[in-house]
Structures are given as structure tokens and as C-alpha cells.
Design a protein around this motif. Structure first.
Motif, short mmCIF file in Angstrom:
data_model
loop_
_atom_site.label_atom_id
_atom_site.label_comp_id
_atom_site.label_asym_id
_atom_site.label_seq_id
_atom_site.Cartn_x
_atom_site.Cartn_y
_atom_site.Cartn_z
N GLY A 160 -0.38 8.81 -5.15
CA GLY A 160 -0.81 10.05 -4.16
C GLY A 160 -1.74 9.94 -3.27
O GLY A 160 -2.15 10.99 -2.34
N LYS A 161 -2.55 8.69 -3.08
CA LYS A 161 -3.51 8.69 -2.22
C LYS A 161 -2.78 8.21 -1.04
O LYS A 161 -1.85 7.38 -0.95
CB LYS A 161 -4.53 7.56 -2.73
N SER A 162 -3.81 8.35 0.21
CA SER A 162 -3.22 7.66 1.55
C SER A 162 -3.38 6.34 1.70
O SER A 162 -4.22 5.69 0.97
CB SER A 162 -4.13 8.59 2.56
N VAL A 163 -2.45 5.65 2.40
CA VAL A 163 -2.65 4.29 2.59
C VAL A 163 -3.92 3.60 2.99
O VAL A 163 -4.49 2.79 2.63
CB VAL A 163 -1.28 3.80 3.64
N ASN A 164 -4.41 4.64 3.98
CA ASN A 164 -5.80 4.18 4.63
C ASN A 164 -7.01 4.36 3.44
O ASN A 164 -7.76 3.35 3.49
CB ASN A 164 -6.11 5.26 5.69
N THR A 165 -6.95 5.18 2.60
CA THR A 165 -8.08 5.17 1.64
C THR A 165 -7.70 4.01 0.65
O THR A 165 -8.46 3.42 0.14
CB THR A 165 -7.44 6.80 0.76
N LYS A 173 -6.31 1.12 1.32
CA LYS A 173 -6.95 -0.11 1.96
C LYS A 173 -8.34 -0.11 1.78
O LYS A 173 -8.98 -1.25 1.43
CB LYS A 173 -6.51 0.16 3.38
N TYR A 209 0.76 -1.19 0.03
CA TYR A 209 0.09 -0.01 -0.10
C TYR A 209 1.02 1.22 0.07
O TYR A 209 0.34 2.35 -0.59
CB TYR A 209 -0.78 -0.15 1.19
N GLU A 210 2.12 1.17 0.67
CA GLU A 210 3.03 2.12 0.71
C GLU A 210 3.37 2.58 -0.79
O GLU A 210 3.34 3.89 -1.11
CB GLU A 210 4.05 2.10 1.72
N SER A 249 0.66 4.19 -2.64
CA SER A 249 0.36 5.41 -2.13
C SER A 249 1.35 6.39 -2.94
O SER A 249 1.24 7.55 -3.28
CB SER A 249 0.65 5.63 -0.78
N ARG A 250 2.67 5.99 -3.05
CA ARG A 250 3.75 6.85 -3.71
C ARG A 250 3.07 6.96 -5.11
O ARG A 250 3.77 8.02 -5.71
CB ARG A 250 5.13 6.12 -3.64
#
Lengths: 185, 109
Positions: free
Chosen positions: A158-163, A165, A150-151, A154-155
Motif C-alpha cells: 500500500g506504499k507508493s512506488v516512489n516511497t 524506491k 516496485y509496482e 506497492s500493491r
């Protein structure tokens, strides 16, 4: 996936004008297949994927100077490829039309390019993926097919890891229900 | 969680491009990008020059046409002889009637 040392060696080649071309060839040999499939899963059509692949190569080559080694090279080129693929999809939309509305067109493309003796379940699975919103579909592909963390996704997005998931969870639910509905027919 | 529930489907895609085909495609696109990059500075330079020249030409023609269009078709008469002074005293209707006058009717000066 390459090791960090490979990335460092590649990066050094890419930043050395005398070795840049060879470094670029090496980069493409190393990541080209993964890049093609990543693009193909977004744009679906082979010709589209080839066009986007070409645009991505040019963009990578022209942007090498801006890559400072903040993250793995693969994430950087995936980000470029994702943006190019999204731009390609946007060019297929009409004014004020969202790229999510292209799902029917992409679905037709998928059917047209699929060999008649193709696996039916695989096809239904791909059709299910095309019902997802584009950004969710891209994130799902990277998690499911490329097995990126997810990290890393995310890179790239550009979305957050929680989003990511949460999106992945919703995507799997939606695909499962699509498969249930269409496999029993 | 990754791929949960889809194990029976696997990760194959319903596409038929072989690895050899993709190797060729990647080589083509890589070399294409390198050619485009090495050709582009000169090419871009000429494209810029050609665009600038075309823009100047269009602007030049536009200005010329505008000037031509704004020029009044009437010619300002700058004479002040007795005939002109007489004509200046006439109304437009009288001027229009002039061709119907006999020559004797026009006063002498």
C-alpha cells in the motif's frame, strides 16, 4: 511466478464451490514455498513462521470470496501473509512498543536458529537486514529475494512506488555500511 | 539496482529447511485450514450458543444477587395496636431501657 492464464484458471476454481478445496490446494502448492520464505524473512523464527503460515492459510481460505481478481493472485496472498506476519510481531510487543523495537529479539532468534556451520557472511547480511525498520525490511526482502517490481510491492504494502524506491535506496546504503563495519572485524 | 553490492552474498538464507520438509508443512497447513473451515460453521455456532448461555447465566445470577443485596433487612411493621402506639411515642433511648423496667411500671391499657 504463474502466468495470467494460471491465475484465471485458479481464480475460477476458487470461486466455484465444487472446486474450491482443490483450487486452494493447487494455490498453496504453487505459492506455498514462496509464501513460507516471505513469512520467515519477516518473523525470522521457524515456529513463528509455521504459526503465521497456518493463520495465513485460514485467512486466505476465508477471504477467497472477497478476491475479485483486481491484481495477480500472488500479490493478494502476499498481502494477507504480510499482514498476518506483522500482526504476529505486534503480539510480541508490549503496550505502546513499536515492532521495530523487536530487532534485538529477532536477531537473537536468528542466531539461535542458525546452524553452527552456517555461512558467516549470510548471517551478517541477515543481521544487517534486521537493523532496518520493519516495513523497510519487508519491502527490501520482496525486492531483493522475490525480485518483485516496485509496482507489485506497492500493491502488497500500500506504499507508493516512489516511497518504496527511496526506502530501497536507504536500505541498501544502511546494509552496505553495516556489512563494511562488521565484515572487517 | 536490485541487489547492487550484495552479489557476493547471493540470495541464500541461513536456514536449513529442505524443500521436502516445506512440502510437508504446506500440505499440513493447507489441510489444516480446510478442516478448520469445514468444522468452523458448526463449531462457531456452538461456541456462540455456549457464550450466550453463559452470559445469560451470569446476568441472571448478578440480578438475583443485586436484588438480594438491596432488600432491606428491616421488616416494616404494619400493626397499629395500642402497644405499637405506645412504642411509637418512645425515643430510641427509652426503647433501649425497656428491658430494665419492672412489669408494673409499664402502663396498662
Amino acid at each position: 511466478m504463474t502466468t495470467k492464464t494460471d491465475d484465471i484458471a485458479l481464480q475460477q476454481m476458487l470461486h466455484d464451490p465444487t472446486q474450491r478445496d482443490e483450487g486452494f490446494r493447487k494455490l498453496m502448492r504453487q505459492y506455498g514455498h514462496a509464501l513460507y520464505w516471505h513469512i520467515r524473512r519477516i518473523v525470522v523464527g521457524h515456529d513463528d513462521a509455521e504459526d503465521v503460515m497456518q493463520e495465513t492459510c485460514v485467512r486466505i481460505l476465508n477471504s477467497i470470496g472477497s478476491y475479485k481478481g483486481e491484481g495477480p493472485l500472488m500479490m493478494w496472498i502476499y498481502r494477507i501473509a504480510t499482514n498476518e506476519a506483522l500482526q504476529h510481531l505486534r503480539r510480541q510487543t508490549h503496550l505502546f512498543q513499536s515492532i521495530d523495537s523487536l530487532s534485538d529479539a529477532l536477531s537473537s532468534k536468528l542466531q539461535a536458529e542458525n546452524p553452527l556451520d552456517g555461512n558467516e557472511v549470510e548471517m551478517i547480511f541477515q543481521q544487517a537486514l534486521l537493523t532496518l525498520p520493519t516495513q523497510q525490511r519487508i519491502a527490501f526482502n520482496m525486492r531483493y529475494y522475490d525480485e518483485l517490481s516496485y509496482e507489485d510491492i506497492s500493491r502488497i504494502t500500500g506504499k507508493s512506488v516512489n516511497t518504496l524506491k527511496t526506502n530501497y535506496h536507504y536500505a541498501t546504503q544502511r546494509i552496505k555500511s553495516y556489512l563494511k563495519e562488521h565484515s572487517s572485524r | 539496482m536490485n541487489g547492487q553490492g550484495f552479489q557476493d552474498i547471493g540470495k541464500r538464507l541461513p536456514y536449513s529447511e529442505s524443500d521436502e520438509y516445506l512440502d510437508g508443512l504446506i500440505e499440513r497447513t493447507t489441510e489444516g485450514a480446510l478442516r478448520q473451515r469445514s468444522a468452523s460453521p458448526v463449531k462457531r455456532h456452538w461456541v456462540l450458543i455456549a457464550s450466550a448461555a453463559a452470559a445469560l447465566l451470569v446476568i441472571g445470577i448478578g440480578v438475583k444477587l443485586l436484588n438480594h443485596g438491596s432488600q432491606s433487612p428491616t421488616v416494616t411493621m404494619q400493626s397499629s395496636g395500642p402497644i405499637d402506639e405506645f412504642l411509637n411515642t418512645l425515643t430510641d433511648e427509652e426503647v433501649a431501657m425497656l428491658p430494665y423496667y419492672e412489669i408494673e411500671e409499664i402502663p396498662e391499657y
